[in-house]
Design a protein around this motif. Structure first.
Motif, PDB file in Angstrom:
ATOM      1  N   PRO A   1       0.274  -8.274  14.889  1.00  0.00           N
ATOM      2  CA  PRO A   1       0.054  -6.832  14.994  1.00  0.00           C
ATOM      3  C   PRO A   1      -0.618  -6.482  16.326  1.00  0.00           C
TER       4      PRO A   1
ATOM      5  N   ASP B   1      -0.310   3.022  16.566  1.00  0.00           N
ATOM      6  CA  ASP B   1      -0.981   1.837  17.098  1.00  0.00           C
ATOM      7  C   ASP B   1      -1.409   2.022  18.547  1.00  0.00           C
TER       8      ASP B   1
ATOM      9  N   SER C   1      -5.157  -1.011  11.026  1.00  0.00           N
ATOM     10  CA  SER C   1      -4.193  -2.103  11.154  1.00  0.00           C
ATOM     11  C   SER C   1      -4.563  -3.274  10.249  1.00  0.00           C
TER      12      SER C   1
ATOM     13  N   SER D   1       1.323  -3.520   9.032  1.00  0.00           N
ATOM     14  CA  SER D   1       1.142  -3.985  10.403  1.00  0.00           C
ATOM     15  C   SER D   1       2.075  -5.152  10.704  1.00  0.00           C
TER      16      SER D   1
END
Length: 89
Positions: free
Chosen positions: A14, A32, A49, A56
């Motif tokens: 991620p 993000d 996240s 993620s």
């Protein structure tokens, strides 16, 4: 253009990044990306996240596929050859 984003995408982890340079091109998901210098937003994005790790990881898998297709060695060589063959003689 941070190579670390490509490297992270290629191994499928991620990513949370500041919205700078070509980061949006690699990260692809505005959730993000955080504004440069916004420490609370960065912290919130990291917590989000980690808290939604399954989602993620899903985004990480999507990024990995996309980055390998767009920035993989074969694609980069093809782009360089295209530039080379299109250059004036």
């Amino acid at each position: 253009f941070a190579n670390v984003l490509l490297e992270a995408a290629q191994i499928g982890v991620p990513i949370v990044s500041t919205n700078v340079g070509a980061a949006p091109e690699v990260v692809g998901d505005a959730a993000d990306l955080v504004p440069v210098g916004d420490v609370p937003a960065l912290g919130a994005a990291l917590v989000r996240s980690l808290g939604a790790l399954a989602a993620s990881r899903g985004r990480a898998n999507w990024r990995r596929t996309r980055v390998l297709a767009e920035f993989g060695a074969d694609r980069m060589v093809a782009r360089w050859l295209s530039l080379y063959h299109g250059a004036p003689q």
